[in-house]
Enzyme design. Structure first.
Site, PDB file in Angstrom:
ATOM      1  CD  GLU A 119      -5.830  32.511 -14.087  1.00  0.00           C
ATOM      2  OE1 GLU A 119      -4.865  32.139 -14.763  1.00  0.00           O
ATOM      3  OE2 GLU A 119      -5.944  33.670 -13.614  1.00  0.00           O
ATOM      4  CD  GLU A 210       1.571  30.133 -13.212  1.00  0.00           C
ATOM      5  OE1 GLU A 210       1.406  31.219 -13.781  1.00  0.00           O
ATOM      6  OE2 GLU A 210       0.656  29.528 -12.614  1.00  0.00           O
TER       7      GLU A 210
END
Length: 223
Positions: A119, A210
């Protein structure tokens, strides 16, 4: 403080606290498709992904082409979303817009690879929480007008695009925050490789906003 990325993993799974991947849906030019919580698909010719565990506190809206917006207020949970490409690559990504976080939030190029499962974040701006906290430093390099600090961290038995797994996170964190510019992802990938941070085969790659237990708003365009 624990990074909210340590509480969430990826959004097709959808960035962090997800339990299972969400199927890609075809592009539909309706108002409903432009404001759909916890979904992935295509909009304006771009892949998009959005997830939230508090739909009453956050609104994500797909605009034309690479434009999207997100607003959240007193959100006690997590959300992450944005637009980009279904398959990542060493492309130069241009972006611009307004990003106004109040609390814990990131503006970043975000993606995943497989074999190995990685990730990754190229953080262009952030709110009150620096993602380098608690991570392992892997050096620094200069590109696109700023020094980026490189880090790795490990997620253990966490949600991912392959289900619950243990995997590594790669980070490039820009020292001079910005909300518009070009990101030479190939330069980051090369710097990571030089530092022993090896990516696998690319899955999706997006410009993402985010947030975790915070408020804010953003309207961004990616190309």
């Amino acid at each position: 403080m624990v990074s909210f990325t340590s509480l969430l993993a990826a959004f097709s799974v959808v960035s962090g606290v997800l339990t299972s991947p969400i199927a890609v849906v075809p592009e539909v030019n309706t108002a409903l498709a432009k404001r759909t919580p916890s979904s992935t698909g295509t909009s304006g010719g771009f892949y998009y992904s959005f997830w939230t565990d508090t739909p009453n506190s956050v609104t994500y809206t797909n605009g034309d082409a690479g434009k999207f917006s997100v607003s959240w207020k007193n959100n006690n949970g997590n959300h992450v979303g944005g637009k980009g490409w279904r398959t990542g690559s060493a492309r130069t990504i241009k972006y611009s817009g307004s990003y106004k976080p109040n609390g814990n939030s990131y503006l970043a190029i975000y993606g995943w690879t497989r074999s190995p499962l990685i990730e990754y974040y190229i953080v262009e701006s952030f709110g009150t929480y620096n993602p380098s906290t608690g991570a392992t430093s892997k050096g620094q390099f200069t590109v696109d007008g700023s020094v980026y600090d490189l880090y790795t961290s490990t997620r253990t038995n966490a949600p991912s695009i392959e289900g619950t797994r243990t995997f590594t996170q790669f980070w490039s964190v820009r020292r001079t925050k910005r909300t518009s510019g070009s990101v030479n992802t190939g330069a980051h990938f090369a710097a990571w490789k030089k530092a022993g941070m090896n990516l696998g085969s690319h899955d999706y790659q997006i410009l993402a906003v985010e947030g975790y237990k915070s408020s804010g708003s953003a309207t961004m365009t990616v190309s």
